[in-house]
Scaffold this motif. Structure first.
Motif, short mmCIF file in Angstrom:
data_model
loop_
_atom_site.label_atom_id
_atom_site.label_comp_id
_atom_site.label_asym_id
_atom_site.label_seq_id
_atom_site.Cartn_x
_atom_site.Cartn_y
_atom_site.Cartn_z
N GLN A 41 40.08 44.38 26.63
CA GLN A 41 41.51 44.52 26.38
C GLN A 41 42.12 45.74 27.06
O GLN A 41 43.33 45.81 27.26
CB GLN A 41 41.76 44.60 24.87
N ASN A 42 41.27 46.70 27.43
CA ASN A 42 41.75 47.90 28.11
C ASN A 42 41.64 47.80 29.63
O ASN A 42 41.92 48.76 30.35
CB ASN A 42 40.98 49.13 27.62
N GLY A 43 41.18 46.65 30.12
CA GLY A 43 41.04 46.47 31.55
C GLY A 43 39.73 46.99 32.10
O GLY A 43 39.51 46.95 33.32
N GLU A 44 38.85 47.48 31.23
CA GLU A 44 37.54 47.96 31.65
C GLU A 44 36.54 46.81 31.68
O GLU A 44 36.69 45.81 30.96
CB GLU A 44 37.04 49.05 30.70
N ASN A 102 42.86 31.32 28.98
CA ASN A 102 43.91 32.23 29.48
C ASN A 102 43.42 33.67 29.59
O ASN A 102 44.24 34.60 29.64
CB ASN A 102 45.15 32.16 28.59
N HIS A 103 42.11 33.85 29.65
CA HIS A 103 41.54 35.18 29.82
C HIS A 103 41.49 35.52 31.31
O HIS A 103 41.05 34.71 32.12
CB HIS A 103 40.14 35.23 29.22
N PRO A 104 41.92 36.72 31.71
CA PRO A 104 41.84 37.10 33.12
C PRO A 104 40.42 37.49 33.52
O PRO A 104 39.68 38.09 32.71
CB PRO A 104 42.78 38.29 33.21
N ILE A 105 40.01 37.14 34.72
CA ILE A 105 38.72 37.56 35.25
C ILE A 105 38.91 37.95 36.72
O ILE A 105 39.93 37.62 37.33
CB ILE A 105 37.65 36.44 35.16
N THR A 106 37.91 38.63 37.26
CA THR A 106 37.98 39.07 38.66
C THR A 106 36.76 38.59 39.41
O THR A 106 35.63 38.76 38.94
CB THR A 106 38.06 40.60 38.75
#
Length: 355
Positions: A41-44, A102-106
């Protein structure tokens, strides 16, 4: 098939293929590998896992990739991609990585030029591939997304041609391959496009030969068994008519005339039965060929790799192969039993008929 040696200018090449070979549906795909990074949730970074995937034409107007790969019916959670930037991943993989809808991934991968490629995606759904390795680490995305991510404008790993009638013809495929390679293959250019048939790839030639041999063996065993049954039927039919034959002999009818009449009857019965049987068989085969039977309940463990529909194919041999046992076996049975007619003595007929 590394992406740094991928095909370029695929739009023009596909248009050329469609014009020359209109009976095939030509579509491009990109295969890739990389590392999938899941943020918290913090982008880590919360989790990372190696990934391999396939980019297919999901948004094309006339694309049949969704139907061909059975994607929509294999979605476990969520939905199919509806816009760029949305992907599907294996359901088992998503649960292991704690990735929700709808979860972002890279995605971290390597571009066609050898540079690092980094792109963000949104997981719109999870899918069951039916293969353990793919369920644990695979993804499906649209072709245009990966062309942008891997710096492959109008590029693709491969272009596939699928028969529009859904049946593969190895002879026709070989002719198309020879025709294409004679026009496009350049011995002086190692990067010129090369067409391969199904048999030329990943040992599929040996596998198809094995399947054909097994199919031929199964049909052969069935024909032999059916021939034995019909042969026995012809024999028993002739033996049970010995009383009738005796009466006809006693009335003065010639033996050869009786024998010929039995053969004519056998031929007529064989032809009639074969026509009726072939008609019913072809009707069932036609239904299986056009509509198929949904066997989803019996193969729940597979989804994409194996089709959920059981189909048949009507070939030229289907119209005459049933006549082989239907006509000849019955005729031979009648012949063998009818030979005994010539061994019967008219003088002993009264005793045999108990008159």
């Amino acid at each position: 098939m590394p992406n740094d040696l991928s095909l370029t200018g695929i739009e023009k090449l596909i248009a050329s293929l469609k014009n020359k070979y209109p009976d095939y549906d030509w579509t491009a795909r990109i295969k890739f590998v990389g590392l999938l990074d899941v943020p918290d949730q913090n982008g880590e970074t919360k989790a990372q896992n190696p990934i391999f995937g396939m980019a297919v034409n999901l948004f094309g107007k006339n694309s049949r990739e969704n139907e061909r790969l059975n994607l929509s019916r294999s979605v476990v959670r969520g939905r199919m991609p509806e816009k760029p930037g949305e992907i599907l991943i294996g359901d088992e993989f998503a649960r292991k990585m704690d990735v929700g809808i709808n979860h972002p991934i890279t995605l971290l991968s390597t571009s066609s030029s050898g540079a690092m490629a980094v792109q963000n995606f949104i997981v719109c759904g999870t899918i069951k591939f039916g293969v353990a390795a793919m369920d644990r680490g695979a993804m499906i995305t649209d072709l245009s997304d990966m062309q942008f991510t891997l710096e492959m404008p109008e590029g693709a790993t491969e272009i596939l041609g699928f028969c529009k009638n859904n049946f593969y013809n190895s002879i026709e495929a070989g002719k198309i391959k020879s025709n294409f390679n004679s026009q496009f293959k350049n011995s002086d250019n190692q990067y010129s496009p090369l067409m391969l048939t199904l048999e030329d790839q990943n040992g599929l030639g040996e596998y198809l030969q094995y399947i054909n041999a097994v199919g031929f063996l199964i049909v052969g065993i069935f024909l032999v068994a059916m021939s034995v049954v019909l042969l026995n039927s012809g024999l028993m039919s002739g033996i049970r008519r010995y009383g009738e034959v005796g009466v006809r002999l006693a009335l003065g009818e010639a033996k050869d005339r009786i024998f010929k009449s039995l053969l004519y009857e056998s031929v007529l019965i064989g032809i009639t039965g074969s026509i009726i049987g072939t008609t019913f068989g072809l009707a069932i085969s036609f239904y299986l060929q056009e509509f198929g039977i949904d066997v989803t309940e019996t193969i729940k463990s597979t989804s994409i790799i194996m089709s959920n529909f059981l189909r048949a194919r009507i070939s030229f041999a289907s119209f005459y192969i049933g006549f082989i046992p239907g006509l000849l076996a019955n005729l031979f049975g009648t012949t063998f039993s009818g030979i005994q007619i010539f061994k019967r003595q008219t003088a002993s007929l009264f005793k045999e008929l108990e008159v």
